[in-house]
Motif scaffolding. Structure first.
Motif, PDB file in Angstrom:
ATOM      1  N   THR A  94      25.344  35.292  32.629  1.00 34.46           N
ATOM      2  CA  THR A  94      24.708  34.289  33.494  1.00 34.46           C
ATOM      3  C   THR A  94      23.453  33.687  32.881  1.00 34.46           C
ATOM      4  O   THR A  94      22.937  32.688  33.399  1.00 34.46           O
ATOM      5  CB  THR A  94      24.358  34.924  34.842  1.00 34.46           C
TER       6      THR A  94
ATOM      7  N   THR B 203      25.819  31.546  37.674  1.00 36.99           N
ATOM      8  CA  THR B 203      26.398  32.026  38.924  1.00 36.99           C
ATOM      9  C   THR B 203      25.458  31.728  40.083  1.00 36.99           C
ATOM     10  O   THR B 203      24.373  31.155  39.895  1.00 36.99           O
ATOM     11  CB  THR B 203      26.672  33.537  38.843  1.00 36.99           C
ATOM     12  N   GLU B 204      25.878  32.137  41.259  1.00 36.20           N
ATOM     13  CA  GLU B 204      25.079  31.975  42.479  1.00 36.20           C
ATOM     14  C   GLU B 204      24.912  33.316  43.159  1.00 36.20           C
ATOM     15  O   GLU B 204      25.873  34.088  43.257  1.00 36.20           O
ATOM     16  CB  GLU B 204      25.761  30.986  43.432  1.00 36.20           C
TER      17      GLU B 204
ATOM     18  N   LEU C 271      26.826  34.856  46.981  1.00 32.40           N
ATOM     19  CA  LEU C 271      27.974  33.956  46.922  1.00 32.40           C
ATOM     20  C   LEU C 271      28.252  33.367  48.305  1.00 32.40           C
ATOM     21  O   LEU C 271      28.037  34.002  49.333  1.00 32.40           O
ATOM     22  CB  LEU C 271      29.206  34.721  46.426  1.00 32.40           C
ATOM     23  N   ASN C 272      28.768  32.158  48.266  1.00 32.80           N
ATOM     24  CA  ASN C 272      29.170  31.492  49.496  1.00 32.80           C
ATOM     25  C   ASN C 272      30.588  31.921  49.866  1.00 32.80           C
ATOM     26  O   ASN C 272      31.478  31.992  49.015  1.00 32.80           O
ATOM     27  CB  ASN C 272      29.103  29.973  49.318  1.00 32.80           C
TER      28      ASN C 272
ATOM     29  N   SER D  82      33.412  26.211  46.909  1.00 34.84           N
ATOM     30  CA  SER D  82      32.415  25.801  45.924  1.00 34.84           C
ATOM     31  C   SER D  82      31.803  27.006  45.219  1.00 34.84           C
ATOM     32  O   SER D  82      30.586  27.222  45.257  1.00 34.84           O
ATOM     33  CB  SER D  82      31.306  24.957  46.587  1.00 34.84           C
ATOM     34  N   TRP D  83      32.679  27.810  44.590  1.00 33.82           N
ATOM     35  CA  TRP D  83      32.222  29.013  43.912  1.00 33.82           C
ATOM     36  C   TRP D  83      31.874  28.713  42.461  1.00 33.82           C
ATOM     37  O   TRP D  83      32.446  27.817  41.831  1.00 33.82           O
ATOM     38  CB  TRP D  83      33.309  30.097  43.970  1.00 33.82           C
ATOM     39  N   PRO D  84      30.983  29.470  41.873  1.00 34.76           N
ATOM     40  CA  PRO D  84      30.627  29.267  40.466  1.00 34.76           C
ATOM     41  C   PRO D  84      31.705  29.824  39.538  1.00 34.76           C
ATOM     42  O   PRO D  84      32.666  30.464  39.980  1.00 34.76           O
ATOM     43  CB  PRO D  84      29.317  30.030  40.323  1.00 34.76           C
TER      44      PRO D  84
ATOM     45  N   ASP E  77      28.555  41.138  48.676  1.00 36.56           N
ATOM     46  CA  ASP E  77      29.360  39.928  48.426  1.00 36.56           C
ATOM     47  C   ASP E  77      30.855  40.215  48.528  1.00 36.56           C
ATOM     48  O   ASP E  77      31.669  39.467  47.980  1.00 36.56           O
ATOM     49  CB  ASP E  77      29.042  39.360  47.044  1.00 36.56           C
TER      50      ASP E  77
END
Length: 563
Positions: A198, A205-206, A209-210, A214-216, A288
């Motif tokens: 990363t 990355t994020e 995570l959502n 819209s994932w990295p 996550d």
């Protein structure tokens, strides 16, 4: 009625008189399309209808092609493994929709040890902190329940963070970043907590995570030491090694500010949380987990083309399930390829039919053979590579060269006795050797041959026998027939001795009485019943006294009284 423009001129088909059926049959035959049979004339071209019918139909193969597993050893000569090397290089140079599942093995070239090897963290931490069990205890959720484990855990995380700050990405990391720049890397699932992936822009990355879309590109399955989180308010901040020098976890700054603000207003305190590294330990919940599950399901439904599993021993149950699911889906595609890269093959029979290519070697050597562009290059145009890449030579050390000496073959020595050939086939002559020159006698070959015995029995059957019939002794050994004095005077040969099996009890008196016996009154000899007295009786008188007087009475057998 409508106006119809009809032309009744002589050139029109409607104005011509229809021909008779007989003339039509002679003058204008029907078109050839109605006659599927071939023309009788040689060299005649087939009609369009017959040509369409003659085209073979394409057969569809309902069964998929059987998938096999190939092996590539990077420590051996790559020129002898050209097909496997070509599959590796061509896949990483040209294929799209690539999914990578990485482990600690991709960071060993940077100086970060892995977990389960002989020099891994589990062994080194056990020796360093004098732990009773494996160093795996420092990665368990119980480190915050025992003060004796909290201090070593903070020391390990702090030293790892300081090492990563001065480490550059490896060649394999750079290859993954180049795949991300070329938009050919669909997803990177990493189990590492060092955060080297990363730190590169294309693999960012994020955190967190959502859950919805819209994932990295990079998904951290076990978190990383780049962040720390509060156990109470879930406040997220960059990891600060100076805060973890003591055994007690540091206090959350966000909780402290909120608590001070509440006290000023006169409200009661809600408490202050403790900060900890945002890494997932054994036997604890992953924050996550729900988002990672959504990403996995979406990637499996998108049907990627390539799966690369690198630098992992596949010991984590969740990673094993993900690998098996992706392998099953990708291998169902005609152009799908699955690879496994590690120094050791995958453990477990469940992975026997999962990979198309198993590569034994380091991850950096794979990146060296693929030889993609640098990820720092601003050129994003796809590179045109060779269709059949040649292996890049490596610098071998003197220890890598081994001399193989093939032993000389010893001459075959024939030992033991030769078995007789079947039927009357003549055995082939073998060249004389030291072993064949030695003559070994067979104890079964001693004595007379069967041919001599048969000839003597045939010759004795045509000659006249003596008046006295001899009875063989019960001794199984053959004895020569004794010639009597009478036969010597008369010149007649003695009767041959025939072997007869005796079924009764044999005694000494029966042996003596059974040496010579005669026939009385022309009656055959009868067996004596058990318990009866045995007496041979007097000899019968001969019909020719003249010849009988000539016999010597001493040579005749004397009666023996039975007991």
């Amino acid at each position: 009625m409508g106006n119809f423009n009809l032309d009744f001129s002589s050139d029109s088909e409607l104005s011509s008189v229809p021909p008779s059926p007989t003339l039509a049959a002679r003058s204008s035959p029907e078109p050839a399309e109605r006659y599927p049979t071939p023309s009788s004339q040689e060299g005649a071209e087939p009609a369009e209808g017959s040509a369409r019918q003659a085209r073979p139909k394409r057969r569809r193969n309902p069964l998929p092609k059987e998938r096999t597993t190939q092996y590539l050893d990077l420590s051996k000569s790559l020129y002898e493994q050209n097909d496997e090397h070509n599959l590796l290089v061509q896949t990483l140079r040209h294929q799209k929709d690539i999914v990578v599942i990485a482990g600690a093995g991709i960071s060993t070239a940077a100086g970060i040890p892995d977990f389960r090897s002989t020099d891994g963290l589990f062994k080194s931490l056990q020796k360093k902190h004098n732990l009773k069990a494996s160093g795996k205890l420092l990665f368990d959720a119980a480190v915050y329940q025992d003060d004796a484990l909290t201090a070593p855990f903070h020391e390990m995380v702090r030293s790892l963070s300081e090492e990563v700050a001065n480490i550059k990405p490896t060649a394999f990391h750079q290859m993954l970043a180049r795949l991300g720049i070329e938009s050919r890397l669909k997803r990177l699932y990493t189990q590492n907590i060092d955060g080297i992936e990363t730190s590169m822009g294309p693999l960012a990355t994020e955190i967190p995570l959502n859950v919805k879309g819209s994932w990295p590109i990079t998904i951290q399955l076990h978190g990383s030491i780049e962040k720390m989180v509060c156990q109470k308010c879930r406040y997220l901040d960059n990891f600060k090694p100076d805060m973890f020098k003591q055994a007690d976890p540091p206090a959350c700054t966000e909780c402290t500010d909120n608590d001070n603000a509440r006290q000023i207003v006169g409200q009661r305190s809600h408490g202050i949380g403790r900060m900890r590294p945002r890494i997932v330990l054994y036997n604890e919940h992953n924050p996550d987990e729900e988002a990672i599950t959504s990403v996995m399901n979406a990637d499996i439904k998108s049907r990627p083309r390539v799966l690369i599993v690198a630098g992992t021993s596949l010991k984590i149950p969740g990673v094993r399930r993900l690998v098996k699911s992706l392998c099953t889906m990708i291998r169902s595609r005609k152009d799908g390829v699955t690879m496994f890269i590690n120094n050791e093959p995958p453990s477990g029979k469940e992975f026997d039919s999962c990979f198309d290519l198993i590569i034994k070697g380091s991850c950096d050597e794979v990146a060296h053979q693929v030889n993609l562009k640098s990820w720092e290059s601003k050129d994003t145009t796809p590179c045109v590579y060779e269709s059949s890449p040649e292996p890049i030579p490596r610098n071998f050390n003197s220890t890598d060269i081994s001399v193989v000496v093939t032993p000389k073959k010893r001459p075959r020595a024939d030992t033991g006795l030769a078995t007789p050939s079947s039927h009357d086939e003549k055995p082939t002559k073998k060249p004389a050797t030291k072993a064949t020159n030695i003559k070994i006698e067979n104890p079964a070959s001693n004595g007379r041959s069967i041919q001599d015995i048969i000839k003597k029995e045939k010759a004795a059957a045509h000659k006249p026998t003596s008046k006295f019939i001899t009875k063989p002794a019960p001794n199984p050994r053959p004895k020569k027939a004794a010639t009597t004095a009478a036969s010597k005077k008369r010149g007649t040969p003695a009767a041959p001795v025939n072997k007869i099996a005796s079924f009764g009890r044999v005694t000494k008196t029966s042996q003596a009485a059974g040496k010579l016996s005669t026939k009385a009154d022309g009656k055959p000899m009868q067996p004596v019943p058990a318990g009866a007295s045995r007496n041979n009786g007097p000899l019968p008188k001969t019909e020719q006294p003249e010849k009988a007087d000539k016999l010597n009475p001493e040579s005749l057998p004397q009666p023996v009284a039975s007991s």
